[in-house]
Design a protein around this motif. Structure first.
Motif, PDB file in Angstrom:
ATOM      1  N   SER A 148       7.840  10.682   1.029  1.00 41.90           N
ATOM      2  CA  SER A 148       6.590  11.026   1.700  1.00 41.90           C
ATOM      3  C   SER A 148       5.403  10.317   1.050  1.00 41.90           C
ATOM      4  CB  SER A 148       6.360  12.541   1.639  1.00 41.90           C
ATOM      5  OG  SER A 148       6.067  12.946   0.309  1.00 41.90           O
ATOM      6  N   LEU A 149       4.335  10.214   1.812  1.00 45.81           N
ATOM      7  CA  LEU A 149       3.111   9.592   1.304  1.00 45.81           C
ATOM      8  C   LEU A 149       2.569  10.382   0.111  1.00 45.81           C
ATOM      9  CD1 LEU A 149       0.917   7.437   1.615  1.00 45.81           C
ATOM     10  CD2 LEU A 149      -0.233   8.940   3.269  1.00 45.81           C
ATOM     11  N   LYS A 150       2.665  11.694   0.204  1.00 43.91           N
ATOM     12  CA  LYS A 150       2.201  12.551  -0.886  1.00 43.91           C
ATOM     13  C   LYS A 150       2.977  12.265  -2.169  1.00 43.91           C
ATOM     14  CE  LYS A 150       1.552  17.410  -2.190  1.00 43.91           C
ATOM     15  NZ  LYS A 150       1.723  18.825  -1.766  1.00 43.91           N
ATOM     16  N   VAL A 188       4.462   9.457  -2.976  1.00 39.17           N
ATOM     17  CA  VAL A 188       4.032   8.144  -3.464  1.00 39.17           C
ATOM     18  C   VAL A 188       2.746   8.283  -4.270  1.00 39.17           C
ATOM     19  CG1 VAL A 188       3.189   5.851  -2.841  1.00 39.17           C
ATOM     20  CG2 VAL A 188       5.121   6.849  -1.612  1.00 39.17           C
ATOM     21  N   LYS A 189       1.788   9.030  -3.721  1.00 38.34           N
ATOM     22  CA  LYS A 189       0.512   9.210  -4.417  1.00 38.34           C
ATOM     23  C   LYS A 189       0.721   9.868  -5.782  1.00 38.34           C
ATOM     24  CE  LYS A 189      -2.385   9.462  -0.255  1.00 38.34           C
ATOM     25  NZ  LYS A 189      -3.273  10.306   0.579  1.00 38.34           N
ATOM     26  N   ALA A 247       6.034   4.267   0.809  1.00 35.62           N
ATOM     27  CA  ALA A 247       6.717   5.462   1.302  1.00 35.62           C
ATOM     28  C   ALA A 247       7.817   5.090   2.285  1.00 35.62           C
ATOM     29  CB  ALA A 247       5.704   6.399   1.966  1.00 35.62           C
ATOM     30  N   ASP A 248       7.507   4.166   3.175  1.00 37.95           N
ATOM     31  CA  ASP A 248       8.490   3.726   4.173  1.00 37.95           C
ATOM     32  C   ASP A 248       9.658   2.995   3.512  1.00 37.95           C
ATOM     33  OD1 ASP A 248       6.811   4.773   6.090  1.00 37.95           O
ATOM     34  OD2 ASP A 248       5.876   2.844   6.576  1.00 37.95           O
ATOM     35  N   GLU A 275       0.851  -1.181   0.000  1.00 42.08           N
ATOM     36  CA  GLU A 275       0.000   0.000   0.000  1.00 42.08           C
ATOM     37  C   GLU A 275       0.896   1.243   0.000  1.00 42.08           C
ATOM     38  OE1 GLU A 275      -3.193   0.020  -0.420  1.00 42.08           O
ATOM     39  OE2 GLU A 275      -3.252  -2.174  -0.462  1.00 42.08           O
ATOM     40  N   ASN A 276       0.287   2.389  -0.194  1.00 43.56           N
ATOM     41  CA  ASN A 276       1.066   3.624  -0.349  1.00 43.56           C
ATOM     42  C   ASN A 276       1.987   3.915   0.828  1.00 43.56           C
ATOM     43  OD1 ASN A 276      -0.084   4.000  -2.819  1.00 43.56           O
ATOM     44  ND2 ASN A 276      -1.476   5.640  -2.200  1.00 43.56           N
ATOM     45  N   GLN A 277       1.485   3.750   2.052  1.00 44.40           N
ATOM     46  CA  GLN A 277       2.306   4.069   3.213  1.00 44.40           C
ATOM     47  C   GLN A 277       3.528   3.172   3.307  1.00 44.40           C
ATOM     48  OE1 GLN A 277       1.880   6.782   5.517  1.00 44.40           O
ATOM     49  NE2 GLN A 277       4.014   6.102   5.679  1.00 44.40           N
TER      50      GLN A 277
END
Length: 210
Positions: free
Chosen positions: A172-174, A176-177, A166-167, A161-163
């Motif tokens: 950042s999550l933004k 990734v999106k 990102a990790d 998933e996105n988070q």
């Protein structure tokens, strides 16, 4: 019309010089045996047309073309080479060379190309142009993906998933999106599942990425 020849093979320069000097409107004003000399003479003499080989000692024709055009943006350079591969063609054309001919070209074709380039037109060998068109016709959607977008796609294929992406990538999550949105847009798919299907179909990821 003043012409500069840049080629590390003396016989090539002699042959070209002899033929071009027979033309009523052409004169070979200087010769260079490597890219460094070619750059120096080009910027010093400002000839009407520069005929440039690619594979040379000291500095390649690609590097010399870039160096000349950086200092003299209106320079008119024709590549004359034995090489017909994408790694040679695209860098010099992207850099701003106005022509690309093969050393198998007929002498009158080289003269014709010089006239075209001097007028501001492009002069691309038919065989080279066919390769360019073939390449353009076979460009894949994923060719536009950046290295980072490919990294994100590989992690999407793993089910991340996105988070978690990102990790994993320390972004950042933004961000990734944004990458995911760009991937979907470039691959012309509507969701992550379709993106994964596309990735496996085009061998962008392996079964180990699942």
């Amino acid at each position: 019309m003043k012409i500069l020849l840049v080629d590390d093979h003396e016989m090539v320069r002699l042959g070209l010089k002899s033929y071009l000097n027979l033309q009523p409107d052409m004169e070979v004003v200087a010769e260079a045996s490597n890219g460094i000399e070619g750059v120096e003479l080009a910027l010093k003499l400002r000839p009407d047309v520069i005929i440039m080989d690619i594979v040379m000692p000291e500095m390649t024709g690609i590097e010399a073309t870039l160096a000349i055009l950086k200092e003299w943006k209106s320079a008119k350079i024709i590549i004359l080479t034995s090489y017909l591969d994408n790694e040679k063609i695209y860098p010099v054309l992207d850099a701003g060379a106005k022509g690309y001919l093969l050393k198998t070209s007929a002498a009158h074709e080289i003269v014709k190309a010089i006239h075209k380039v001097e007028k501001g037109e492009l002069a691309i060998e038919t065989e080279v142009d066919e390769r360019i068109q073939h390449h353009r016709n076979h460009v894949e959607l994923h060719d536009d993906l950046t290295a980072r977008e490919r990294d994100v796609l590989a992690l999407i294929a793993r089910g991340y998933e996105n988070q978690r992406i990102a990790d994993e990538l320390f972004i950042s999550l933004k961000t990734v999106k944004t990458h995911v949105s760009n991937i979907l847009g470039k691959l012309q798919v509507s969701d992550r599942t379709q993106a994964v299907v596309y990735a496996f179909r085009h061998h962008l990821v392996s079964q180990d990425d699942q």
